[in-house]
Design a protein around this motif. Structure first.
Motif, PDB file in Angstrom:
ATOM      1  N   ALA A  21     128.081 -46.697 -28.191  1.00  0.00           N
ATOM      2  CA  ALA A  21     126.973 -46.518 -29.137  1.00  0.00           C
ATOM      3  C   ALA A  21     127.385 -46.932 -30.548  1.00  0.00           C
ATOM      4  N   LEU A  22     128.606 -46.549 -30.935  1.00  0.00           N
ATOM      5  CA  LEU A  22     129.086 -46.911 -32.270  1.00  0.00           C
ATOM      6  C   LEU A  22     129.253 -48.416 -32.385  1.00  0.00           C
ATOM      7  N   ASP A  23     129.686 -49.025 -31.277  1.00  0.00           N
ATOM      8  CA  ASP A  23     129.866 -50.463 -31.253  1.00  0.00           C
ATOM      9  C   ASP A  23     128.532 -51.194 -31.414  1.00  0.00           C
ATOM     10  N   MET A  24     127.498 -50.638 -30.805  1.00  0.00           N
ATOM     11  CA  MET A  24     126.199 -51.306 -30.843  1.00  0.00           C
ATOM     12  C   MET A  24     125.643 -51.391 -32.264  1.00  0.00           C
ATOM     13  N   VAL A  25     125.975 -50.423 -33.100  1.00  0.00           N
ATOM     14  CA  VAL A  25     125.501 -50.500 -34.483  1.00  0.00           C
ATOM     15  C   VAL A  25     126.625 -50.906 -35.441  1.00  0.00           C
ATOM     16  N   HIS A  26     127.753 -51.362 -34.857  1.00  0.00           N
ATOM     17  CA  HIS A  26     128.882 -51.897 -35.635  1.00  0.00           C
ATOM     18  C   HIS A  26     129.458 -50.913 -36.654  1.00  0.00           C
ATOM     19  N   ILE A  27     129.614 -49.665 -36.262  1.00  0.00           N
ATOM     20  CA  ILE A  27     130.254 -48.732 -37.209  1.00  0.00           C
ATOM     21  C   ILE A  27     131.424 -48.015 -36.537  1.00  0.00           C
ATOM     22  N   LYS A  28     132.091 -48.731 -35.631  1.00  0.00           N
ATOM     23  CA  LYS A  28     133.195 -48.093 -34.909  1.00  0.00           C
ATOM     24  C   LYS A  28     134.295 -47.629 -35.868  1.00  0.00           C
ATOM     25  N   ASP A  29     134.450 -48.355 -36.964  1.00  0.00           N
ATOM     26  CA  ASP A  29     135.502 -47.993 -37.905  1.00  0.00           C
ATOM     27  C   ASP A  29     135.189 -46.727 -38.692  1.00  0.00           C
ATOM     28  N   LEU A  30     133.951 -46.237 -38.585  1.00  0.00           N
ATOM     29  CA  LEU A  30     133.583 -45.042 -39.364  1.00  0.00           C
ATOM     30  C   LEU A  30     133.696 -43.765 -38.547  1.00  0.00           C
ATOM     31  N   GLN A  31     134.178 -43.871 -37.295  1.00  0.00           N
ATOM     32  CA  GLN A  31     134.001 -42.721 -36.406  1.00  0.00           C
ATOM     33  C   GLN A  31     134.680 -41.436 -36.862  1.00  0.00           C
ATOM     34  N   GLU A  32     135.769 -41.537 -37.605  1.00  0.00           N
ATOM     35  CA  GLU A  32     136.439 -40.306 -38.030  1.00  0.00           C
ATOM     36  C   GLU A  32     135.921 -39.811 -39.384  1.00  0.00           C
ATOM     37  N   LYS A  33     134.988 -40.538 -39.965  1.00  0.00           N
ATOM     38  CA  LYS A  33     134.536 -40.181 -41.315  1.00  0.00           C
ATOM     39  C   LYS A  33     133.647 -38.947 -41.333  1.00  0.00           C
ATOM     40  N   GLN A  34     133.780 -38.182 -42.410  1.00  0.00           N
ATOM     41  CA  GLN A  34     132.887 -37.036 -42.598  1.00  0.00           C
ATOM     42  C   GLN A  34     131.498 -37.572 -42.941  1.00  0.00           C
ATOM     43  N   ILE A  35     130.469 -36.911 -42.407  1.00  0.00           N
ATOM     44  CA  ILE A  35     129.107 -37.412 -42.598  1.00  0.00           C
ATOM     45  C   ILE A  35     128.757 -37.501 -44.089  1.00  0.00           C
ATOM     46  N   TYR A  36     129.154 -36.490 -44.851  1.00  0.00           N
ATOM     47  CA  TYR A  36     128.690 -36.471 -46.239  1.00  0.00           C
ATOM     48  C   TYR A  36     129.345 -37.549 -47.094  1.00  0.00           C
ATOM     49  N   ARG A  37     130.329 -38.236 -46.528  1.00  0.00           N
ATOM     50  CA  ARG A  37     130.948 -39.304 -47.296  1.00  0.00           C
ATOM     51  C   ARG A  37     130.362 -40.670 -46.957  1.00  0.00           C
ATOM     52  N   LEU A  38     129.384 -40.713 -46.058  1.00  0.00           N
ATOM     53  CA  LEU A  38     128.774 -41.993 -45.704  1.00  0.00           C
ATOM     54  C   LEU A  38     127.750 -42.398 -46.761  1.00  0.00           C
ATOM     55  N   SER A  39     127.516 -43.705 -46.857  1.00  0.00           N
ATOM     56  CA  SER A  39     126.452 -44.166 -47.744  1.00  0.00           C
ATOM     57  C   SER A  39     125.127 -44.065 -46.996  1.00  0.00           C
ATOM     58  N   GLY A  40     124.030 -44.266 -47.714  1.00  0.00           N
ATOM     59  CA  GLY A  40     122.712 -44.150 -47.093  1.00  0.00           C
ATOM     60  C   GLY A  40     122.553 -45.068 -45.889  1.00  0.00           C
ATOM     61  N   GLY A  41     123.011 -46.321 -46.049  1.00  0.00           N
ATOM     62  CA  GLY A  41     122.891 -47.279 -44.959  1.00  0.00           C
ATOM     63  C   GLY A  41     123.737 -46.880 -43.761  1.00  0.00           C
ATOM     64  N   GLN A  42     124.947 -46.406 -44.039  1.00  0.00           N
ATOM     65  CA  GLN A  42     125.821 -45.977 -42.949  1.00  0.00           C
ATOM     66  C   GLN A  42     125.243 -44.779 -42.217  1.00  0.00           C
ATOM     67  N   LYS A  43     124.624 -43.884 -42.985  1.00  0.00           N
ATOM     68  CA  LYS A  43     124.013 -42.710 -42.355  1.00  0.00           C
ATOM     69  C   LYS A  43     122.905 -43.125 -41.407  1.00  0.00           C
ATOM     70  N   LYS A  44     122.107 -44.103 -41.835  1.00  0.00           N
ATOM     71  CA  LYS A  44     121.017 -44.563 -40.980  1.00  0.00           C
ATOM     72  C   LYS A  44     121.574 -45.128 -39.675  1.00  0.00           C
ATOM     73  N   LEU A  45     122.614 -45.971 -39.793  1.00  0.00           N
ATOM     74  CA  LEU A  45     123.201 -46.554 -38.584  1.00  0.00           C
ATOM     75  C   LEU A  45     123.812 -45.466 -37.706  1.00  0.00           C
ATOM     76  N   ALA A  46     124.465 -44.488 -38.330  1.00  0.00           N
ATOM     77  CA  ALA A  46     125.063 -43.404 -37.555  1.00  0.00           C
ATOM     78  C   ALA A  46     123.981 -42.629 -36.823  1.00  0.00           C
ATOM     79  N   SER A  47     122.838 -42.423 -37.477  1.00  0.00           N
ATOM     80  CA  SER A  47     121.808 -41.634 -36.788  1.00  0.00           C
ATOM     81  C   SER A  47     121.185 -42.451 -35.652  1.00  0.00           C
ATOM     82  N   ILE A  48     121.190 -43.784 -35.773  1.00  0.00           N
ATOM     83  CA  ILE A  48     120.736 -44.582 -34.630  1.00  0.00           C
ATOM     84  C   ILE A  48     121.755 -44.469 -33.491  1.00  0.00           C
TER      85      ILE A  48
END
Lengths: 330, 279, 248
Positions: free
Chosen positions: C120-147
């Protein structure tokens, strides 16, 4: 009002952990979170709200200082006392484990001093009694102010007792209580006003969010309520006594003199003391903490402490009996 | 005009950005804790239960020392030095971060020297009273406890603490509440920061919120929080939520954690007993 | 078999009617845009499809199943709903935990949970963010993470509520590219008509709780009068094209 670890002796910390854990177990049984799963996110977000709200400074008119919101009262007015209590424990736990605000060992005492009184006395007894026959803005105001003052008085008094029982400070009881109680009277008043302002706003905007809004439980005060009210009355009397004691200058001077002239320390450094310490670990009130224990103030302190212990024991026993009965019925 | 605005802003920052600054500081504090706790080091990788119990026993033993037992207590500080050194944590940073709490803990016994005049030692005309000693032990107790708490929280994330609580059989529903508090705390702190900023920009020179806005300012935040809780609930429901979060620990180093936990706890208890019988 | 079958669906919040007599069907791997001004009932329609609002009138079938209580769990596994507010959708503390939340709850073994989460992370190309805390994501990253959180259950229908709101142009383009790559049926409720133009083959225009028009995106979004009558404007791209033609 967060107590640090250094303020509590192991025995006191342990006792408070047991008391708080009992209240917590009982609350978990009462909320039925396994069934009412919807309550969990509300509790979580409300806990987070208390954090955020405590960061906001509310200016007190006429003074340069500012006050904060009272979490326990606020949470029980919205979630009810049991869910409010659990949420408050969560808040205190996060404060302790993220900001080191309030010690790890003192957590039990902090839960008792802040969450227990706020939710059970402020929420379950006062809010419920006042809102029994319908809700209005005046009643919200009265309940919040009264609730906050009383819970803070009880909390401050418990801090005093716990510190003294731990034998931490050389301050005599009367001086300690005499400073703690009036300060917290003022804080309680301000917190009560802020809390009531917020609750009145909610009452205007979405009253159905408030606990006891629709449910108009009429009839006699329940069993739990009675126990709570009794404990509350006992502690209130204790608090008043302490105030009276502190306003009596003779008593104060007397205890100061008594303390400064003490020679109790001569026995230290001997095997005798080692034995005594083992005894202290098992006894709730270490002997040396009340220097004037043979005097009038000391007696009344012991009396109040005794009353608190008895009241707490009564509550715990009542809860146990009730639970056993319930299980049998099931 | 621009110059005026700039000056005005400077002035305002001094006067009123108290709340906003405080919130920002809290958020930075959380960032720092998170960052340190998620590093891949031996201390961080230990089982959280081992660290939690060690911390608990350590503080327990520290506060159990007699109020005049300064030498006994002083030795307990070695443990902190060992951990700060080998765990590669900055003592300076710890003191800076915990300065308020440290100051409060240290101030507790400040009255003791004035109340307890029993003579303990006389050195060259200078009298050391019991009150002085008890003040120092009390300060040490406070400082040790705060530093140990600091070590625990910078080496262990909240999720891991919750995992430890789960091992201690704390009800899962309650742990879920804690995790949600932690998650939304930052969201709401930021929201409160924005609200306060918006307020302060339109109420220059005020130190806090005027009483007329008490109810509506915090009340709005509360209503929004409750609405948010509703969406969170819906989002959980759509993903098969049944009342609890499933916590899973990825790191595996049971042996090391056991040695750490049992080792330290034994050392503390043995030392405590040894101290007792020496006298 | 139709993937979604809605007939004569009506819904009201209390006394306030929100949807009235909505009928539409969809099948295969269509991407459908639901457009309309603020407050016409787009989000409500999506919420009814995923079963958050059960008190509706009319009939609703998802993947051949009647939307009833007994089918709710299955329907929810087949649908994925991306909320407008990512902050509320991401309730765990880090990205990996949040994406793994759904498969864990559906009882998959941890090995499978990891496989699905990583995919799932691969499909939205955010595999490198997997260990990140949610509150440190940017708005765009949050949207992709929620997808990604809904992709981990392999849904057949993906519903997105205003996905492009609060994204900067670059993040928005990135989102559009990712949306085009995703498999399955997608229903996008939005008033970002340019995004609908880029991603959707079919568009449904709603106004006042009713479906006004339903048809090919390229036809529907060029009808200036129709759009303006219901509080919308031509997509920038189309408006630009038209003005170019007028100049010629």
């Amino acid at each position: 009002m967060h107590m640090a670890d250094a303020l509590v002796a192991p025995a006191v910390a342990g006792t408070m952990y047991v008391c708080s854990a009992a209240a917590m177990t009982y609350s978990i049984k009462k909320v039925h979170l396994e069934v009412d799963t919807k309550k969990i996110p509300v509790m979580g977000v409300m806990g987070a709200f208390v954090f955020a709200a405590q960061m906001i400074n509310f200016t007190i008119p006429g003074t340069g200082s500012s006050g904060h919101l009272c979490g326990g009262m606020m949470l029980s007015a919205i979630l009810g006392p049991f869910a409010g209590f659990l949420t408050m424990i969560g808040v205190l736990l996060v404060q302790c484990l993220l900001f080191a605000d309030g010690g790890l060992l003192a957590l039990g005492a902090n839960i008792w001093n802040m969450a227990f009184y706020g939710c059970f006395i402020g929420g379950m007894v006062i809010w419920r009694m006042i809102m029994k026959n319908g809700m209005s803005k005046k009643k919200i105001m009265a309940a919040s102010v009264l609730g906050c003052i009383l819970t803070l008085q009880l909390g401050a008094f418990s801090v005093t007792l716990e510190t003294l029982a731990s034998g931490i400070t050389e301050l005599p009881f009367a001086v300690f209580a005499g400073t703690m109680q009036p300060i917290h009277l003022a804080i309680g008043l301000v917190e009560g006003l802020i809390t009531s302002a917020v609750l009145c706003f909610i009452y205007d905007a979405r009253p159905e969010l408030l606990w006891m809004y629709q449910k108009k439980e009429r009839g006699k005060l329940s069993y739990k309520g009675t126990v709570g009210a009794l404990a509350c009355a006992a502690l209130a009397v204790g608090g008043l006594l302490s105030l009276a004691a502190s306003s009596n200058p003779d008593g104060l001077e007397w205890s100061m003199e008594k303390v400064s002239g003490t020679t109790e320390l001569s026995a230290s450094g001997t095997i005798h003391q080692a034995a005594q310490k083992i005894q202290e670990l098992t006894a709730f009130l270490p002997d040396y903490s009340f220097k004037g224990s043979e005097g009038a103030v000391g007696t009344s302190v012991s009396g109040i402490v005794g009353a608190v212990i008895v009241a707490a024991l009564c509550i715990v026993i009542c809860i146990c009996i009730r639970n056993i009965r319930k299980k049998k019925v099931k | 005009m621009y110059c005026n605005l700039y000056l005005y802003k400077e002035h305002k920052e001094e006067e009123s950005e108290v709340a906003v600054g405080k919130i920002r500081e809290a958020i930075y504090g959380i960032h720092h804790m998170d960052e340190t706790a998620s590093k891949d080091r031996w201390m961080q990788n230990l089982h959280p239960l081992a660290k939690l119990l060690t911390a608990f026993v350590y503080i327990f033993v520290v506060v159990s020392f007699d109020k005049y037992d300064l030498p006994g207590l002083a030795v307990m500080g070695l443990y902190l030095f060992v951990l700060f050194f080998f765990g590669k944590f900055s003592l300076f940073r710890a003191v800076r971060q915990m300065k308020v709490i440290l100051a409060v803990s240290a101030a507790v016994g400040i009255a003791n020297p004035f109340l307890d005049h029993s003579v303990w030692m006389e050195a060259g005309g200078f009298v050391i009273t019991g009150g002085m000693i008890s003040m120092i032990t009390l300060m040490l107790k406070g400082i040790y406890a705060v530093l140990e708490s600091y070590l625990l929280i910078v080496s262990t994330s909240i999720e891991e603490i919750c995992y430890a609580l789960q091992c201690l059989k704390i009800p899962k529903t309650f742990i879920t509440v804690i995790l949600l508090i932690y998650r939304y705390m930052i969201v709401l702190l930021k929201e409160a920061e924005r609200i306060m900023l918006a307020y302060e920009m339109r109420a220059p020179g005020q130190k806090g919120v005027h009483w007329k806005a008490w109810g509506s300012l915090a009340g709005q935040l509360l209503l929004r929080s409750i609405d948010r809780a509703q969406i969170v609930y819906e989002s959980m429901m759509l993903r098969g939520y049944d009342g609890t979060f499933r916590l899973i620990r990825k790191k595996e180093n049971t042996a090391q954690s056991l040695v750490y936990g049992i080792g330290w706890i034994l050392i503390f208890l043995l030392y405590r007993c040894f101290c007792e019988y020496l006298r | 078999m139709q993937t979604i079958e809605i007939s004569h669906l009506s819904f009201a919040y209390g006394d306030e009617p929100v949807l009235s007599d909505v009928c539409f069907q969809a099948e295969g791997e269509e991407t459908i845009g639901i457009i309309g001004a603020n407050g016409v009932g787009k989000s409500t329609l999506l919420k009814i499809i995923v079963g958050i609002l059960p008190e509706y009138q009319g009939s609703l079938k998802i993947c051949g199943m009647e939307a009833e209580r007994k089918n709710l769990a299955q329907i929810r596994e087949k649908t994925g709903y991306v909320f407008q507010d990512s902050e509320s959708q991401l309730f765990m503390s880090n990205v990996y935990e949040d994406v793994a939340f759904a498969p864990r709850n559906y009882g998959y073994p941890e090995e499978e949970v990891r496989r699905r989460t990583e995919r799932a992370l691969d499909m939205v190309h955010i595999k490198d963010l997997q260990e990140k805390q949610i509150y440190r994501l940017s708005g765009g990253q949050k949207k992709l993470a929620s997808i990604a959180t809904i992709l981990s259950t392999n849904p057949e229908i993906i519903l997105l509520d205003e996905p492009s709101v609060a994204l900067d142009p670059k993040n928005r383009r990135n989102l559009i590219r990712i949306l085009k790559e995703l498999p399955g049926m997608k229903i996008i409720a939005s008033h970002d008509l340019d995004m609908v133009w880029d991603t959707c083959s079919r568009t449904i225009l709603m106004s006042d709780g009713r479906i006004i028009a339903d048809g090919n995106t390229k036809e529907l979004l060029t009808k200036q009068d129709l759009l303006e009558a219901h509080g919308l404007e031509l997509p920038m791209f189309v408006a630009g094209q038209q003005s170019m033609q007028q100049k010629k």
